[in-house]
Design an enzyme around this catalytic site. Sequence first.
Site, mmCIF file in Angstrom:
data_model
loop_
_atom_site.group_PDB
_atom_site.id
_atom_site.type_symbol
_atom_site.label_atom_id
_atom_site.label_comp_id
_atom_site.label_asym_id
_atom_site.label_seq_id
_atom_site.Cartn_x
_atom_site.Cartn_y
_atom_site.Cartn_z
ATOM 1 N N HIS A 238 0.911 -1.043 -0.065
ATOM 2 C CA HIS A 238 0.053 0.015 -0.100
ATOM 3 C C HIS A 238 0.856 1.204 -0.097
ATOM 4 O O HIS A 238 0.551 2.347 0.772
ATOM 5 C CB HIS A 238 -1.081 -0.201 1.219
ATOM 6 C CG HIS A 238 -2.082 -0.997 1.111
ATOM 7 N ND1 HIS A 238 -3.357 -0.633 0.172
ATOM 8 C CD2 HIS A 238 -2.460 -2.079 1.407
ATOM 9 C CE1 HIS A 238 -4.172 -1.613 0.030
ATOM 10 N NE2 HIS A 238 -3.612 -2.512 1.040
ATOM 11 N N ASP B 35 -1.712 -5.298 -3.992
ATOM 12 C CA ASP B 35 -2.174 -4.200 -3.168
ATOM 13 C C ASP B 35 -0.760 -3.325 -2.932
ATOM 14 O O ASP B 35 -0.302 -3.039 -1.837
ATOM 15 C CB ASP B 35 -2.707 -4.579 -2.049
ATOM 16 C CG ASP B 35 -4.069 -4.620 -2.102
ATOM 17 O OD1 ASP B 35 -4.454 -4.764 -3.195
ATOM 18 O OD2 ASP B 35 -4.892 -5.178 -1.278
ATOM 19 N N HIS C 221 -6.356 -3.178 -5.393
ATOM 20 C CA HIS C 221 -5.836 -1.781 -5.403
ATOM 21 C C HIS C 221 -5.097 -1.548 -6.813
ATOM 22 O O HIS C 221 -4.596 -0.304 -7.036
ATOM 23 C CB HIS C 221 -4.780 -1.325 -4.317
ATOM 24 C CG HIS C 221 -5.901 -1.122 -3.070
ATOM 25 N ND1 HIS C 221 -6.046 0.243 -2.819
ATOM 26 C CD2 HIS C 221 -6.353 -1.966 -1.904
ATOM 27 C CE1 HIS C 221 -6.973 0.103 -1.397
ATOM 28 N NE2 HIS C 221 -7.041 -1.126 -1.368
#
Length: 135
Positions: free
Chosen positions: A41, A68, A101
């Site tokens: 992230h 992600d 994501h």
Amino acid sequence: LHARYVLQLLYETRRVLKEKPNITHVSVSYSKEITVCGDLHGNLDDLLLIFYKNGLPSEKKPYVFNGDFVDRGRNSMEILILLFAFLLIYPNDLHLNRGNHEDYIINVRYGFSNEVLNKYKVHGKVILYLLQDVF
């Protein structure tokens, strides 16, 4: 990294990924380790700590990253640059799985698109377009 080199990296990454199957089976012998990571992230410090503790990706140190990579943190682009560079160097020993994501709508909602546009003001839209193709 200058936008020119980012674009070259993205073109080469896309080429390598298109040659790979959609599903990759990864196995190692009992004497060989594999590092599995997930949900960076955009936290570059986390990636650097993983590399510090486990070693850099190589034929002797294979990695699987379970998506992600981007959003939320400030350094999503730097993470992608590192992961894509290692993928080009060790295409059989670094594996990247797409997470939720790595999706355009999620990128817009959680900040990755803005990060790219702020870091690459002139070429940001082209980089975003290519990234979506790579994802």
